[in-house]
Design a protein around this motif. Structure first.
Motif, mmCIF file in Angstrom:
data_model
loop_
_atom_site.group_PDB
_atom_site.id
_atom_site.type_symbol
_atom_site.label_atom_id
_atom_site.label_comp_id
_atom_site.label_asym_id
_atom_site.label_seq_id
_atom_site.Cartn_x
_atom_site.Cartn_y
_atom_site.Cartn_z
ATOM 1 N N GLY A 70 -8.885 2.767 -4.340
ATOM 2 C CA GLY A 70 -9.867 3.122 -3.048
ATOM 3 C C GLY A 70 -9.141 2.415 -1.761
ATOM 4 O O GLY A 70 -9.997 2.834 -0.782
ATOM 5 N N LYS A 125 -10.597 6.508 6.620
ATOM 6 C CA LYS A 125 -10.611 7.842 6.266
ATOM 7 C C LYS A 125 -10.774 8.590 7.687
ATOM 8 O O LYS A 125 -10.005 9.467 7.809
ATOM 9 C CB LYS A 125 -11.804 8.377 5.351
ATOM 10 C CG LYS A 125 -11.701 7.811 3.987
ATOM 11 C CD LYS A 125 -13.061 8.245 3.220
ATOM 12 C CE LYS A 125 -13.169 7.783 1.793
ATOM 13 N NZ LYS A 125 -14.290 8.167 1.054
ATOM 14 N N SER A 135 -5.434 5.284 -1.738
ATOM 15 C CA SER A 135 -4.997 5.148 -3.050
ATOM 16 C C SER A 135 -6.198 5.697 -3.907
ATOM 17 O O SER A 135 -7.326 5.172 -3.824
ATOM 18 C CB SER A 135 -4.520 3.689 -3.626
ATOM 19 O OG SER A 135 -4.661 3.651 -4.952
ATOM 20 N N ASN A 136 -5.913 6.761 -4.916
ATOM 21 C CA ASN A 136 -6.974 7.027 -5.800
ATOM 22 C C ASN A 136 -7.400 6.080 -6.851
ATOM 23 O O ASN A 136 -8.294 6.239 -7.474
ATOM 24 C CB ASN A 136 -6.369 8.533 -6.580
ATOM 25 C CG ASN A 136 -6.159 9.949 -5.482
ATOM 26 O OD1 ASN A 136 -7.005 9.848 -4.690
ATOM 27 N ND2 ASN A 136 -5.245 10.552 -5.888
ATOM 28 N N THR A 137 -6.477 5.070 -7.033
ATOM 29 C CA THR A 137 -6.823 4.051 -8.006
ATOM 30 C C THR A 137 -7.586 2.884 -7.725
ATOM 31 O O THR A 137 -8.502 2.565 -8.218
ATOM 32 C CB THR A 137 -5.586 3.650 -8.646
ATOM 33 O OG1 THR A 137 -4.517 4.766 -9.034
ATOM 34 C CG2 THR A 137 -5.590 2.260 -9.583
#
Length: 418
Positions: free
Chosen positions: A275, A264, A271-273
């Motif tokens: 992580g 980060k 990815s939101n799925t």
């Protein structure tokens, strides 16, 4: 500021495999940074067997598997720093770490491989009611207490979640003389490998309750019991099904989270799925020269798969240092009809056509389906499966010719055909 060609963050199975592969591809200026006191990562506390069947064609314990890769790294004289905690990675590929020996150090890297692994989801993430009494542990913490420190966390145990660590700890606690009252799973299926259900629960007559959860933890100073309830199709507890299971210990095996705080900071797209990072077929992120592999990218079933993926990352990082530049025209792979995610997530629209592995998980248990890859709606690959489940990662390999069809398409889809 030091300059190093390849910095690998993490000295676990992913980092070690990546370092070995990068060296074998010609890169010599490599540094592994590991925050623990020795190399090997989480494998050092996984004293059960079952590792290495794919990689070494024999059954090894976790420490034995790690020792194989540690020996490979040392044989090649690859540099590594222990007790070195990386506190920042910038998008300009500046790695900052601290250690008692070196103090605060900054390194300008040509390429970085993030192999940071994952952490367990804590109690606070699942919002279970009850007092904050002693006796609530993550399954991995309990594993360290038993296998490394020589402590038994409790004698009457309930395990929430059927992840692989929780299943293995059910057997381990039984071996140490504890009584595992039950394993409670929120979903109607297990999130662990089927072989672990058989070997760790069924072989020891430990009950597994699907579609159940812990709704309350009893006990003020120490856990005295947990209230378990069945859940409906929307995962809401049914009040009338609540029952108390006396115990002095609750182990949580409720999921793993990729350690992506450093990513980060470097402005890596996540990815939101999963992580983990969004990566191309070279395991490169949206930041040129920054790669991810292993459980920091997505949670794997077997360490053998981590090693294979990470060796590919090491190879690609070495090629990047040697002059390879990625194509910035990408195509995003769409996952539909029950396919939850796929790694890689994007493909380079270039003219490099080589065989490629795709790893994915489904969102539910599906029977008699075909796992298919479509390029502009045309099926280029199909694999019939009698059953697919979220706890078992699916892996398909496309040939160079099939990859050519994908890279020349404007739409790529991975789907289940029922």
């Amino acid at each position: 500021m030091k300059k190093i060609n390849l910095v690998i963050v993490g000295g676990g199975p992913a980092g070690l495999a990546a370092a070995k592969a990068a060296y074998d591809c010609g890169e010599r200026d490599i540094l592994i940074l590991e925050r623990e006191a020795e190399l090997g990562g989480i494998l050092n506390q996984c004293i059960h067997n079952g590792f290495g069947l794919h990689t070494f064609k024999e059954e090894l314990t976790g420490p034995e598997y790690a020792a194989r890769y540690v020996a490979e790294v040392k044989q090649r004289n690859i540099a590594y720093k222990l007790n070195a905690t990386v506190i920042d990675v910038s998008k300009n590929k500046v790695v900052t770490y601290v250690s008692e020996e070196d103090g605060l150090v900054q390194i300008q890297a040509t390429a970085i491989i993030l192999a940071c692994g994952c952490r367990e989801r804590p109690r606070g993430a699942i919002n279970t009611a009850g007092m904050r009494g002693a006796g609530v542990f993550s399954a991995g913490t309990a594993q360290k207490l038993v296998n490394i420190d020589g402590y038994l966390p409790g004698k009457e145990v309930v395990i929430l979640g059927s992840g692989d660590i929780g299943l293995i700890m059910a057997r381990r606690m039984t071996f140490e003389g504890a009584k595992v009252q039950a394993v409670v799973e929120l979903m109607p299926y297990s999130s662990g490998l089927n072989r672990n259900i058989v070997q760790c629960l069924n072989d020891f007559d430990i009950p597994l309750y699907f579609s159940h959860t812990v709704v309350d933890i009893k006990g003020k100073d120490r856990v005295t019991g947990v209230v378990v309830a069945e859940v409906d199709e929307k995962l809401r507890p049914k009040k009338e099904t609540e029952r108390l299971i006396p115990c002095d210990t609750l182990l949580l095996s409720v999921g793993l989270l990729p350690e992506n705080e450093l990513a980060k900071n470097a402005e890596v797209q996540l990815s939101n799925t999963t992580g983990g990072a969004v990566v191309d077929e070279n395991l490169m992120t949206n930041i040129d020269g920054v790669f991810e592999c292993g459980n920091v990218l997505h949670v794997h079933d077997l360490v053998d798969f981590v090693s294979a993926e990470s060796e590919n990352a090491g190879k690609c990082a070495a090629e990047y240092i040697q002059g390879y530049k990625p194509c910035h025209e990408k195509i995003t792979i769409r996952c539909t009809n029950g396919v939850r995610y796929c790694v890689p997530t994007v493909l380079n629209k270039d003219d490099v056509y080589a065989a490629q592995s795709f790893k994915m998980r489904v969102s539910n248990v599906f029977k008699k389906v075909e796992l298919a890859v479509l390029a502009d709606g045309v099926k280029v690959f199909g694999k019939k499966r009698p059953v697919v489940a979220p706890g078992e990662m699916e892996n398909i390999v496309l040939s160079a010719e099939q990859m050519k069809a994908l890279k020349q398409a404007s739409d790529v889809e991975i789907t289940l055909i029922k």
